[in-house]
Scaffold this motif. Structure first.
Motif, PDB file in Angstrom:
ATOM      1  N   GLN A  70      23.377  32.421   1.735  1.00  0.00           N
ATOM      2  CA  GLN A  70      21.955  32.132   1.786  1.00  0.00           C
ATOM      3  C   GLN A  70      21.329  32.663   0.501  1.00  0.00           C
ATOM      4  OE1 GLN A  70      20.378  30.422   4.039  1.00  0.00           O
ATOM      5  NE2 GLN A  70      22.088  30.187   5.451  1.00  0.00           N
ATOM      6  N   PRO A  71      20.640  31.831  -0.272  1.00  0.00           N
ATOM      7  CA  PRO A  71      20.049  32.313  -1.514  1.00  0.00           C
ATOM      8  C   PRO A  71      19.082  33.461  -1.267  1.00  0.00           C
ATOM      9  CG  PRO A  71      19.979  29.918  -1.399  1.00  0.00           C
ATOM     10  CD  PRO A  71      20.406  30.402  -0.049  1.00  0.00           C
ATOM     11  N   LYS A  72      19.102  34.430  -2.187  1.00  0.00           N
ATOM     12  CA  LYS A  72      18.237  35.591  -2.076  1.00  0.00           C
ATOM     13  C   LYS A  72      16.801  35.210  -2.373  1.00  0.00           C
ATOM     14  CE  LYS A  72      17.394  40.090  -4.230  1.00  0.00           C
ATOM     15  NZ  LYS A  72      17.839  41.032  -5.271  1.00  0.00           N
ATOM     16  N   ILE A  73      15.883  35.673  -1.567  1.00  0.00           N
ATOM     17  CA  ILE A  73      14.464  35.434  -1.776  1.00  0.00           C
ATOM     18  C   ILE A  73      13.840  36.710  -2.318  1.00  0.00           C
ATOM     19  CG2 ILE A  73      12.276  34.820  -0.700  1.00  0.00           C
ATOM     20  CD1 ILE A  73      13.860  33.267   1.376  1.00  0.00           C
ATOM     21  N   GLU A  74      13.258  36.644  -3.498  1.00  0.00           N
ATOM     22  CA  GLU A  74      12.677  37.821  -4.112  1.00  0.00           C
ATOM     23  C   GLU A  74      11.402  38.226  -3.379  1.00  0.00           C
ATOM     24  OE1 GLU A  74      13.564  39.848  -6.538  1.00  0.00           O
ATOM     25  OE2 GLU A  74      15.476  38.820  -6.720  1.00  0.00           O
ATOM     26  N   LYS A 368       8.434  30.612 -24.976  1.00  0.00           N
ATOM     27  CA  LYS A 368       8.055  30.989 -23.604  1.00  0.00           C
ATOM     28  C   LYS A 368       9.341  30.984 -22.787  1.00  0.00           C
ATOM     29  CE  LYS A 368       5.207  29.556 -19.662  1.00  0.00           C
ATOM     30  NZ  LYS A 368       4.184  28.585 -19.190  1.00  0.00           N
ATOM     31  N   GLN A 369       9.711  32.148 -22.270  1.00  0.00           N
ATOM     32  CA  GLN A 369      10.955  32.244 -21.507  1.00  0.00           C
ATOM     33  C   GLN A 369      10.744  33.011 -20.216  1.00  0.00           C
ATOM     34  OE1 GLN A 369      15.177  32.455 -22.916  1.00  0.00           O
ATOM     35  NE2 GLN A 369      14.870  34.644 -22.608  1.00  0.00           N
ATOM     36  N   LYS A 370      11.250  32.426 -19.132  1.00  0.00           N
ATOM     37  CA  LYS A 370      11.244  33.068 -17.821  1.00  0.00           C
ATOM     38  C   LYS A 370      12.653  32.956 -17.238  1.00  0.00           C
ATOM     39  CE  LYS A 370       6.389  31.973 -16.759  1.00  0.00           C
ATOM     40  NZ  LYS A 370       5.464  31.361 -15.754  1.00  0.00           N
ATOM     41  N   PHE A 371      12.844  33.591 -16.086  1.00  0.00           N
ATOM     42  CA  PHE A 371      14.131  33.538 -15.398  1.00  0.00           C
ATOM     43  C   PHE A 371      13.897  33.365 -13.908  1.00  0.00           C
ATOM     44  CE2 PHE A 371      14.939  35.892 -19.252  1.00  0.00           C
ATOM     45  CZ  PHE A 371      16.190  35.465 -19.665  1.00  0.00           C
ATOM     46  N   TYR A 372      14.806  32.668 -13.265  1.00  0.00           N
ATOM     47  CA  TYR A 372      14.857  32.682 -11.804  1.00  0.00           C
ATOM     48  C   TYR A 372      16.266  33.061 -11.387  1.00  0.00           C
ATOM     49  CZ  TYR A 372      17.289  28.140 -11.599  1.00  0.00           C
ATOM     50  OH  TYR A 372      18.207  27.127 -11.717  1.00  0.00           O
ATOM     51  N   GLN A 373      16.376  33.585 -10.180  1.00  0.00           N
ATOM     52  CA  GLN A 373      17.674  34.070  -9.711  1.00  0.00           C
ATOM     53  C   GLN A 373      18.330  33.050  -8.794  1.00  0.00           C
ATOM     54  OE1 GLN A 373      17.415  37.972  -8.006  1.00  0.00           O
ATOM     55  NE2 GLN A 373      16.665  38.924  -9.887  1.00  0.00           N
ATOM     56  N   ASP A 374      19.647  32.945  -8.953  1.00  0.00           N
ATOM     57  CA  ASP A 374      20.424  32.036  -8.123  1.00  0.00           C
ATOM     58  C   ASP A 374      21.819  32.623  -7.966  1.00  0.00           C
ATOM     59  OD1 ASP A 374      21.084  29.846  -6.588  1.00  0.00           O
ATOM     60  OD2 ASP A 374      20.335  28.388  -8.050  1.00  0.00           O
ATOM     61  N   LYS A 375      22.605  32.043  -7.089  1.00  0.00           N
ATOM     62  CA  LYS A 375      23.997  32.432  -6.908  1.00  0.00           C
ATOM     63  C   LYS A 375      24.876  31.188  -6.931  1.00  0.00           C
ATOM     64  CE  LYS A 375      23.582  36.768  -4.302  1.00  0.00           C
ATOM     65  NZ  LYS A 375      24.068  37.512  -3.108  1.00  0.00           N
ATOM     66  N   PHE A 376      26.166  31.419  -7.053  1.00  0.00           N
ATOM     67  CA  PHE A 376      27.133  30.325  -7.079  1.00  0.00           C
ATOM     68  C   PHE A 376      26.788  29.316  -8.170  1.00  0.00           C
ATOM     69  CE2 PHE A 376      27.468  32.008  -2.772  1.00  0.00           C
ATOM     70  CZ  PHE A 376      28.844  32.128  -2.624  1.00  0.00           C
ATOM     71  N   VAL A 377      26.627  29.797  -9.373  1.00  0.00           N
ATOM     72  CA  VAL A 377      26.436  28.922 -10.527  1.00  0.00           C
ATOM     73  C   VAL A 377      27.679  29.025 -11.409  1.00  0.00           C
ATOM     74  CG1 VAL A 377      24.974  28.294 -12.483  1.00  0.00           C
ATOM     75  CG2 VAL A 377      23.936  29.222 -10.402  1.00  0.00           C
ATOM     76  N   ILE A 382      27.549  36.034  -6.908  1.00  0.00           N
ATOM     77  CA  ILE A 382      26.958  37.085  -7.729  1.00  0.00           C
ATOM     78  C   ILE A 382      25.599  36.587  -8.217  1.00  0.00           C
ATOM     79  CG2 ILE A 382      27.164  38.421  -9.858  1.00  0.00           C
ATOM     80  CD1 ILE A 382      30.150  38.313  -9.578  1.00  0.00           C
ATOM     81  N   THR A 383      24.584  37.441  -8.116  1.00  0.00           N
ATOM     82  CA  THR A 383      23.251  37.067  -8.574  1.00  0.00           C
ATOM     83  C   THR A 383      23.269  36.797 -10.067  1.00  0.00           C
ATOM     84  OG1 THR A 383      22.211  38.411  -6.850  1.00  0.00           O
ATOM     85  CG2 THR A 383      20.848  37.794  -8.720  1.00  0.00           C
TER      86      THR A 383
END
Length: 610
Positions: A70-74, A368-377, A382-383
């Protein structure tokens, strides 16, 4: 190896992954019951129990290990609630890689081999983690800096997971404590590759004595000439919280070639970075292959290269603008020079491509740079921090070479965004020299990168990756060195450099699977990659011969065994010019071939023609 055998291997690989895993996912209880029977049998006497604990992880039988990803929700609200409070104390806890969890403090190693592995492993020192944090004791808490610090720590290859959370102080309304928990990775990494002509053995330690330093050694052997090449690298990724990185590279290569280099560099590592810069020194002795008619003439060349650069970032939005934190105007300047000690014979280098040069390169750009978190990429469960954003940069340069001065201009644009249909990013770059009003050595590049959302088929998870690139050159130098090949990072890894052209296209397709179920305790992440590419000169690019590479591989995990992750791959080349047909290479492909673009501007440079 002929095509029938390759097909058989592909079929066997797919059947093994699908048939074995799919059936046992559907009948997951059968797999668990086998281990449960082993567990029950081990209780008959002390010796059998000792052997069981030495090999198996009893906690893996728990149902919690069978829950699909299940993807982590920040939870940003928790951190934002504490924004502005004074940081009273910062506690840092680093955990050994086996049997621990950053989120479950009650989870501890239970098996003997876990304890043995942790005993051998040297934990990351507290100072190494503290040096990467963007906040200090007595600072006002900023939740953005907490998240960015997490990303920077997680980007270190010796860290598997990290959590940074504020802890309320019951007796204080204006202060807060910060708790940092870091789960180490196993950092001693062996690697190797094998083909019909060459072998390679590599050993890397990513966290020397827990200080975050890297040391790596690589030995290659050529079978036909009995030559040996050795390579060594030493890296300090962060010197005393300055984010100054030191890289030292040493190589004694085939043909008695050599390389010595020192790089001290501070990048725009975060959107809050104001100053960046560095310097680089390299001494190189190498053998160049000059094509003469149908033969190759080997010539030694040597040179010393030095480079210096500095960059400054400015916030351009008003303080009330919420995007101010992510937006930067960047100004930067580079100076470099190359001085040759040995040059090729003039009859071979008729255009004086190998000659002394000096370059001044300036850049002004917006990023302009941002990040989002995901797994299984790119990794299994691993995050990962996925960059997105945009940038545009104008490049202006001046070159002195061959008693001639010429100007240079270039433009670079890139973007990236997460959509409902997946992640997409791309770039476009153009650059050209000008001499007496005429353009020289023009480069135009286009690139695109896409991966799908996490797709589900039953209990299987998949992602599809696509990465096409196109490079075009006009009025390039007549030297064979000023040509494109299929051997570079965005080409077909494993190809030689003798085939070249002035324009090329490549495209890579990869189907990556992630299997949350298990086959007798093993979890598989098999992938299949197809990479195509073509080169051309004057004639139309798409009428040129298309070359290909087919790779299969898998990331393999086991919930019950201690050392639970390794990767294998196998590549087949239908043809490689000047080498032959039906060529096989082992472990020549890694998922890093599909790496993502970065949207943070850095050192000014000419648009690379590759």
């Amino acid at each position: 190896m002929n095509k029938k055998l390759v097909f058989l291997l592909l079929f066997t690989f797919c059947f093994f992954s699908w048939n074995g895993s799919a059936q046992t996912i559907a009948k997951e209880g059968d797999s668990i019951s086998i281990y449960q029977n082993i567990n029950d049998f081990s209780k008959k006497n002390k010796f059998s129990r000792f052997v069981y604990k030495l090999i198996f992880r009893e906690s893996a039988l728990k149902a919690e290990n069978l829950i699909p990803f299940q993807p982590k929700i920040e939870d940003n609200k928790l951190n934002e609630y504490h924004d502005g409070k004074i940081i009273r104390n910062i506690t840092i806890e680093t955990l050994d890689p086996f049997g621990y969890s950053v989120t479950n403090e009650k989870k501890v190693p239970k098996r003997n081999l876990e304890h043995i592995g942790n005993t051998i492993h040297i934990k990351t020192k507290e100072i190494a983690i503290r040096n990467m944090m963007l906040f200090q004791k007595y600072d006002s808490l900023d939740s953005k800096l907490l998240h960015d610090s997490e990303r920077l720590i997680r980007s270190q290859r010796y860290v598997r997971e990290v959590t940074i959370v504020p802890v309320a102080i019951p007796t204080s309304k204006d202060s807060v404590d910060i708790k940092v928990r870091v789960l180490d990775s196993w950092t001693l990494i062996p690697n190797g590759s094998l083909s019909s002509t060459e072998s390679s053995v590599k050993l890397t330690e990513r966290n020397i004595l827990g200080f975050g330093h890297l040391i790596s050694g690589n030995i290659k052997n050529r079978f036909d000439t009995n030559e040996r090449a050795t390579f060594a690298q030493y890296t300090i990724s962060n010197i005393k919280n300055t984010y100054i990185r030191l890289d030292f590279d040493y190589a004694n290569e085939f043909n008695n070639d050599s390389k010595r280099s020192l790089n001290i560099n501070r990048s725009f590592y975060s959107v809050i970075t104001k100053n960046a810069g560095g310097f680089y020194f390299e001494n190189r002795l190498q053998t160049e292959q000059f094509p003469v008619a149908d033969t190759l003439n080997f010539q030694k060349i040597s040179y010393d290269f030095q480079e210096y650069w500095y960059g400054r970032a400015f916030k351009i939005n008003q303080k009330s603008n919420p995007e101010r934190y992510f937006n930067n105007l960047v100004l930067a300047l580079t100076y470099n020079q190359k001085v040759f000690g040995q040059m090729p014979a003039a009859v071979l280098d008729t255009t004086n491509y190998f000659s002394n040069e000096k370059n001044w390169i300036g850049m002004i750009g917006f990023s302009k740079q941002k990040f989002y978190q995901d797994k299984f990429v790119f990794n299994y469960n691993i995050t990962e921090d996925i960059p997105y954003g945009e940038n545009i940069a104008l490049i202006v340069g001046h070159q002195e070479k061959n008693s001639n001065s010429r100007m240079y201009t270039g433009l670079s644009v890139s973007f990236g965004q997460k959509y409902s249909f997946g992640y997409a990013s791309g770039f476009a770059e153009w650059g050209s020299f000008y001499d007496a009003g005429f353009t020289e050595q023009t480069t135009f590049k286009l690139g695109f990168n896409y991966f799908s959302p996490l797709l589900t088929w039953g209990k299987w998870h998949f992602r599809q990756f696509v990465k096409p690139t196109y490079v075009w050159g006009n009025n390039r130098d007549d030297s064979f060195k000023d040509r494109l090949t299929l051997s570079d990072e965005d080409g077909l890894p494993g190809f030689n450099t003798r085939l070249n052209g002035t324009q090329k296209w490549t495209v890579s397709f990869q189907t990556q699977s992630y299997i949350p179920g298990s086959w007798y305790g093993f979890r598989f992440s098999p992938y299949f990659n197809t990479t195509l590419g073509s080169l051309a000169n004057e004639k139309a690019l798409f009428s040129s011969k298309v070359y290909s590479k087919f790779s299969i591989g898998a990331l393999i995990n086991n919930d019950f065994l201690v050392f639970n992750s390794f990767q294998i791959s196998f590549s087949y080349y239908p043809t490689i010019p000047f080498e032959g047909d039906g060529i096989n290479k082992f472990n020549s492909f890694e998922n890093t071939n599909l790496s993502l673009y970065d949207f943070q501007l850095s050192k000014p440079a000419y648009i690379r023609y590759e």
